[in-house]
Motif scaffolding. Structure first.
Motif, PDB file in Angstrom:
ATOM      1  N   ARG A   6       0.797  -1.228   0.000  1.00 11.79           N
ATOM      2  CA  ARG A   6       0.000   0.000   0.000  1.00 11.79           C
ATOM      3  C   ARG A   6       0.830   1.279   0.000  1.00 11.79           C
ATOM      4  NH1 ARG A   6      -3.935   2.112  -2.031  1.00 11.79           N
ATOM      5  NH2 ARG A   6      -4.929   0.069  -1.813  1.00 11.79           N
ATOM      6  N   THR A   7       1.945   1.305   0.729  1.00 14.52           N
ATOM      7  CA  THR A   7       2.690   2.549   0.896  1.00 14.52           C
ATOM      8  C   THR A   7       3.900   2.684  -0.026  1.00 14.52           C
ATOM      9  OG1 THR A   7       4.139   1.652   2.612  1.00 14.52           O
ATOM     10  CG2 THR A   7       2.022   2.589   3.335  1.00 14.52           C
ATOM     11  N   GLY A   8       4.066   1.731  -0.941  1.00 18.71           N
ATOM     12  CA  GLY A   8       5.238   1.780  -1.816  1.00 18.71           C
ATOM     13  C   GLY A   8       6.354   0.874  -1.352  1.00 18.71           C
ATOM     14  N   ALA A   9       6.092   0.104  -0.318  1.00 16.92           N
ATOM     15  CA  ALA A   9       7.013  -0.926   0.168  1.00 16.92           C
ATOM     16  C   ALA A   9       6.149  -2.100   0.619  1.00 16.92           C
ATOM     17  CB  ALA A   9       7.855  -0.410   1.325  1.00 16.92           C
ATOM     18  N   THR A  10       6.767  -3.255   0.823  1.00 11.53           N
ATOM     19  CA  THR A  10       5.962  -4.386   1.283  1.00 11.53           C
ATOM     20  C   THR A  10       5.304  -4.057   2.605  1.00 11.53           C
ATOM     21  OG1 THR A  10       7.480  -5.902   0.172  1.00 11.53           O
ATOM     22  CG2 THR A  10       5.980  -6.856   1.792  1.00 11.53           C
ATOM     23  N   PHE A  11       6.063  -3.433   3.517  1.00  9.95           N
ATOM     24  CA  PHE A  11       5.531  -3.011   4.813  1.00  9.95           C
ATOM     25  C   PHE A  11       5.872  -1.546   5.035  1.00  9.95           C
ATOM     26  CE2 PHE A  11       6.809  -7.528   5.289  1.00  9.95           C
ATOM     27  CZ  PHE A  11       5.533  -8.070   5.355  1.00  9.95           C
ATOM     28  N   ALA A  12       4.977  -0.826   5.694  1.00 10.89           N
ATOM     29  CA  ALA A  12       5.217   0.597   5.952  1.00 10.89           C
ATOM     30  C   ALA A  12       6.435   0.804   6.845  1.00 10.89           C
ATOM     31  CB  ALA A  12       3.983   1.231   6.590  1.00 10.89           C
ATOM     32  N   CYS A  13       6.723  -0.155   7.724  1.00  8.36           N
ATOM     33  CA  CYS A  13       7.901  -0.051   8.602  1.00  8.36           C
ATOM     34  C   CYS A  13       9.199   0.060   7.810  1.00  8.36           C
ATOM     35  CB  CYS A  13       7.972  -1.273   9.524  1.00  8.36           C
ATOM     36  SG  CYS A  13       6.763  -1.293  10.869  1.00  8.36           S
ATOM     37  N   GLU A  14       9.204  -0.498   6.593  1.00  8.42           N
ATOM     38  CA  GLU A  14      10.421  -0.506   5.786  1.00  8.42           C
ATOM     39  C   GLU A  14      10.914   0.887   5.440  1.00  8.42           C
ATOM     40  OE1 GLU A  14      10.537  -3.111   2.349  1.00  8.42           O
ATOM     41  OE2 GLU A  14       8.954  -4.324   3.245  1.00  8.42           O
ATOM     42  N   HIS A  15      10.011   1.855   5.386  1.00  6.62           N
ATOM     43  CA  HIS A  15      10.410   3.204   4.992  1.00  6.62           C
ATOM     44  C   HIS A  15      11.421   3.799   5.962  1.00  6.62           C
ATOM     45  CE1 HIS A  15       7.607   3.604   1.647  1.00  6.62           C
ATOM     46  NE2 HIS A  15       6.678   3.051   2.409  1.00  6.62           N
ATOM     47  N   GLU A  16      11.438   3.292   7.196  1.00  4.44           N
ATOM     48  CA  GLU A  16      12.430   3.777   8.157  1.00  4.44           C
ATOM     49  C   GLU A  16      13.362   2.661   8.613  1.00  4.44           C
ATOM     50  OE1 GLU A  16      11.833   7.098  10.654  1.00  4.44           O
ATOM     51  OE2 GLU A  16       9.653   6.953  10.438  1.00  4.44           O
ATOM     52  N   GLY A  17      13.435   1.592   7.817  1.00  2.21           N
ATOM     53  CA  GLY A  17      14.374   0.529   8.100  1.00  2.21           C
ATOM     54  C   GLY A  17      14.101  -0.240   9.377  1.00  2.21           C
ATOM     55  N   VAL A  18      12.836  -0.304   9.764  1.00  3.28           N
ATOM     56  CA  VAL A  18      12.459  -0.934  11.031  1.00  3.28           C
ATOM     57  C   VAL A  18      11.900  -2.327  10.790  1.00  3.28           C
ATOM     58  CG1 VAL A  18      10.803  -0.819  12.942  1.00  3.28           C
ATOM     59  CG2 VAL A  18      12.061   1.229  12.245  1.00  3.28           C
ATOM     60  N   VAL A  19      12.318  -3.272  11.606  1.00  6.90           N
ATOM     61  CA  VAL A  19      11.775  -4.626  11.576  1.00  6.90           C
ATOM     62  C   VAL A  19      11.124  -4.905  12.934  1.00  6.90           C
ATOM     63  CG1 VAL A  19      12.253  -7.079  11.302  1.00  6.90           C
ATOM     64  CG2 VAL A  19      13.522  -5.398   9.938  1.00  6.90           C
ATOM     65  N   PRO A  20       9.814  -5.057  12.996  1.00  9.31           N
ATOM     66  CA  PRO A  20       9.159  -5.340  14.271  1.00  9.31           C
ATOM     67  C   PRO A  20       9.353  -6.799  14.676  1.00  9.31           C
ATOM     68  CG  PRO A  20       7.553  -5.376  12.514  1.00  9.31           C
ATOM     69  CD  PRO A  20       8.863  -4.981  11.880  1.00  9.31           C
ATOM     70  N   ASP A  21       9.001  -7.115  15.902  1.00  5.42           N
ATOM     71  CA  ASP A  21       9.051  -8.502  16.356  1.00  5.42           C
ATOM     72  C   ASP A  21       7.884  -9.309  15.804  1.00  5.42           C
ATOM     73  OD1 ASP A  21      11.328  -8.400  18.311  1.00  5.42           O
ATOM     74  OD2 ASP A  21      10.046  -6.820  19.136  1.00  5.42           O
ATOM     75  N   MET A  22       6.804  -8.629  15.512  1.00  6.49           N
ATOM     76  CA  MET A  22       5.597  -9.321  15.045  1.00  6.49           C
ATOM     77  C   MET A  22       4.859  -8.438  14.046  1.00  6.49           C
ATOM     78  SD  MET A  22       2.340 -10.613  17.374  1.00  6.49           S
ATOM     79  CE  MET A  22       3.430 -11.269  18.652  1.00  6.49           C
ATOM     80  N   TYR A  23       4.493  -9.041  12.906  1.00  9.20           N
ATOM     81  CA  TYR A  23       3.623  -8.376  11.937  1.00  9.20           C
ATOM     82  C   TYR A  23       2.200  -8.898  12.112  1.00  9.20           C
ATOM     83  CZ  TYR A  23       7.698  -6.904   9.117  1.00  9.20           C
ATOM     84  OH  TYR A  23       8.865  -6.337   8.672  1.00  9.20           O
ATOM     85  N   LEU A  24       1.241  -7.989  12.094  1.00 12.93           N
ATOM     86  CA  LEU A  24      -0.166  -8.345  12.007  1.00 12.93           C
ATOM     87  C   LEU A  24      -0.630  -7.970  10.609  1.00 12.93           C
ATOM     88  CD1 LEU A  24      -1.413  -6.911  15.428  1.00 12.93           C
ATOM     89  CD2 LEU A  24      -0.403  -9.158  14.941  1.00 12.93           C
ATOM     90  N   LEU A  25      -1.127  -8.965   9.862  1.00 15.25           N
ATOM     91  CA  LEU A  25      -1.483  -8.759   8.456  1.00 15.25           C
ATOM     92  C   LEU A  25      -2.925  -9.176   8.213  1.00 15.25           C
ATOM     93  CD1 LEU A  25       1.756 -10.314   6.935  1.00 15.25           C
ATOM     94  CD2 LEU A  25       1.303  -7.890   7.383  1.00 15.25           C
ATOM     95  N   GLY A  26      -3.523  -8.606   7.184  1.00 11.98           N
ATOM     96  CA  GLY A  26      -4.897  -8.949   6.824  1.00 11.98           C
ATOM     97  C   GLY A  26      -5.278  -8.244   5.545  1.00 11.98           C
ATOM     98  N   LYS A  27      -6.544  -7.909   5.412  1.00 13.05           N
ATOM     99  CA  LYS A  27      -7.101  -7.179   4.282  1.00 13.05           C
ATOM    100  C   LYS A  27      -6.577  -7.656   2.931  1.00 13.05           C
ATOM    101  CE  LYS A  27      -8.604  -3.146   6.897  1.00 13.05           C
ATOM    102  NZ  LYS A  27      -9.998  -3.577   6.984  1.00 13.05           N
ATOM    103  N   ALA A  28      -5.519  -7.037   2.382  1.00 12.38           N
ATOM    104  CA  ALA A  28      -5.036  -7.381   1.041  1.00 12.38           C
ATOM    105  C   ALA A  28      -4.543  -8.809   0.936  1.00 12.38           C
ATOM    106  CB  ALA A  28      -3.920  -6.423   0.626  1.00 12.38           C
ATOM    107  N   LEU A  29      -4.251  -9.448   2.067  1.00 11.55           N
ATOM    108  CA  LEU A  29      -3.752 -10.818   2.043  1.00 11.55           C
ATOM    109  C   LEU A  29      -4.772 -11.775   1.427  1.00 11.55           C
ATOM    110  CD1 LEU A  29      -1.260 -12.468   2.855  1.00 11.55           C
ATOM    111  CD2 LEU A  29      -2.300 -12.801   5.108  1.00 11.55           C
ATOM    112  N   GLY A  30      -6.049 -11.426   1.508  1.00  8.57           N
ATOM    113  CA  GLY A  30      -7.103 -12.249   0.916  1.00  8.57           C
ATOM    114  C   GLY A  30      -7.431 -11.896  -0.514  1.00  8.57           C
ATOM    115  N   GLY A  31      -6.684 -10.953  -1.112  1.00  9.04           N
ATOM    116  CA  GLY A  31      -6.858 -10.632  -2.517  1.00  9.04           C
ATOM    117  C   GLY A  31      -8.217 -10.080  -2.882  1.00  9.04           C
ATOM    118  N   GLY A  32      -8.982  -9.611  -1.895  1.00  9.94           N
ATOM    119  CA  GLY A  32     -10.327  -9.125  -2.177  1.00  9.94           C
ATOM    120  C   GLY A  32     -11.309 -10.242  -2.481  1.00  9.94           C
TER     121      GLY A  32
END
Length: 400
Positions: free
Chosen positions: A234-260
């Motif tokens: 959505r934000t131009g990277a796989t994850f929005a955290c990537e824009h600041e080089g951050v890797v969280p301990d846990m990702y919570l994913l949904g919405k687009a993962l089901g392809g609509g």
């Protein structure tokens, strides 16, 4: 004779009023376009709150769904099916994590993250039994279950749903000092949206997310990133955290993962975190079902090419450039990243709802939030010409 008014009345008659939808009744869709029951076409600039990042009826996703429908749709997690391991493996690799736990909805992923963090706190960190707390941010939107609304600061989402679940500390979003001060010996996690969607696509100050990562590491606290809306391109990277080089301990994913197509969510983390769960301690009948896994695996493969992240970044520049040109001409402010934007309309002109209704009349669909703010989140398959069209329609209603 138009069918829309009658269909709207029927919907109002037979459903509880948990939403206030625009009076458009969609019958079919393709790519970035919707068609209503009267044959009128609309440019979709909401994309199901990012659930339709790949547009309506993406051919590869529809093909994967059709193929799976002819074979197997549900087993429950009582058995293993032949789509399960591939999905978990490929999503784990996309996230750079050891393990994946598939669920269904975004709220279910958040609830799972909360449960895992608490269990990790007791079993690994050594938090006092029954005393685990999680630091969250003002303006958050993580779902609508009773536990999640307990730490919401939106009174519409929270009021009259008590008694509220304890164990959460709310701090201002973007205030690293307040977040650090809220952490104590019983804190197990910090749960944040790297960009707050429902609040109006609010991007935190530069350096905030790296600061959160640093504090969490220093204090032995899990950093949980709710990337349900902001993630998966959505934000131009796989994850929005990537824009600041951050890797969280846990990702919570949904919405687009089901392809609509189907509801799919997931929690991704390393084995030292997700490994605290043992059989019988958490589950979901439909979580990780064959149909969901087949579609979501294809979603992961689309993202693995990087094409959609690049499209979002490049087209996002065009979108934000067009929107910034309207600041001072009816727009007060524009925020966002990639193909995601929050627009503050001059409240002297109209409310956000009125803006969305006027855009609808001009064939563009968007959604309001918090008074005079509207959100734009078009499918990542949108074209330059379609972006220009959407901006032109916005300019027209602001100048009217």
């Amino acid at each position: 004779m138009l069918r829309t008014p009658g269909a709207v009345r029927d919907a109002e008659r037979w459903t509880a009023h948990n939403y206030h939808p625009l009076p458009v009744v969609v019958s079919c869709a393709e790519g970035a376009w919707l068609t209503d029951v009267d044959g009128r076409r609309y440019l979709d600039c909401l994309a199901g709150y990012s659930a339709l990042n790949f547009g309506h009826r993406h051919p590869k996703l529809i093909e994967a769904a059709h193929a799976q429908l002819d074979r197997l749709t549900l087993t429950s997690r009582a058995f293993i099916h032949d789509q399960f391991a591939d999905f978990c493996k490929e999503l784990a690799e996309l996230c750079g994590k050891d393990l994946v736990l598939p669920m269904n909805t975004g709220a279910e992923a958040v609830e799972t993250g909360i449960k895992v963090a608490r269990k990790w706190g007791y079993q690994v960190k050594g938090v006092t039994p029954g005393q685990a707390n999680i630091v969250v941010a003002e303006g958050n939107f993580h779902g609508r279950t009773t536990t999640i609304v307990s730490f919401s600061t939106d009174e519409d989402a929270r009021a009259d749903f008590g008694p509220y679940t304890p164990g959460f500390t709310v701090v201002p979003y973007g205030d690293l000092d307040a977040l650090a001060a809220a952490i104590d010996e019983n804190t197990v996690a910090v749960l944040l949206e790297p960009i707050q969607g429902e609040q109006g696509v609010v991007v935190p100050p530069e350096g905030y997310l790296p600061g959160v990562r640093r504090v969490c590491t220093e204090q032995n606290v899990l950093f949980i990133a709710d990337e349900i809306q902001s993630g998966l391109g959505r934000t131009g990277a796989t994850f929005a955290c990537e824009h600041e080089g951050v890797v969280p301990d846990m990702y919570l994913l949904g919405k687009a993962l089901g392809g609509g197509i189907v509801p799919v969510s997931a929690v991704a983390a390393n084995a030292d975190v997700l490994g605290v769960l043992k059989p019988g301690q958490h589950g979901s009948t439909f979580g990780g079902n064959p149909l969901a896994c087949a579609v979501a695996t294809e979603v992961v493969r689309l993202l693995a090419t990087g094409e959609f992240q690049r499209r979002s970044a490049e087209l996002g520049e065009r979108l934000h450039g067009g929107l910034q040109a309207l600041v001072g001409k009816g727009l007060v402010a524009v925020r966002g990243r990639g193909l995601w934007a929050g627009l503050d309309i001059d409240p002297a002109l109209m409310t956000g709802r009125q803006a969305c209704e006027r855009l609808m009349e001009r064939g563009v669909l968007a959604k309001d939030t918090h008074g005079s703010t509207i959100r734009l989140a078009p499918p990542l398959v949108i074209t330059e010409e379609e972006i220009d069209h959407a901006v032109a329609q916005l300019a027209a209603i602001l100048a009217a």
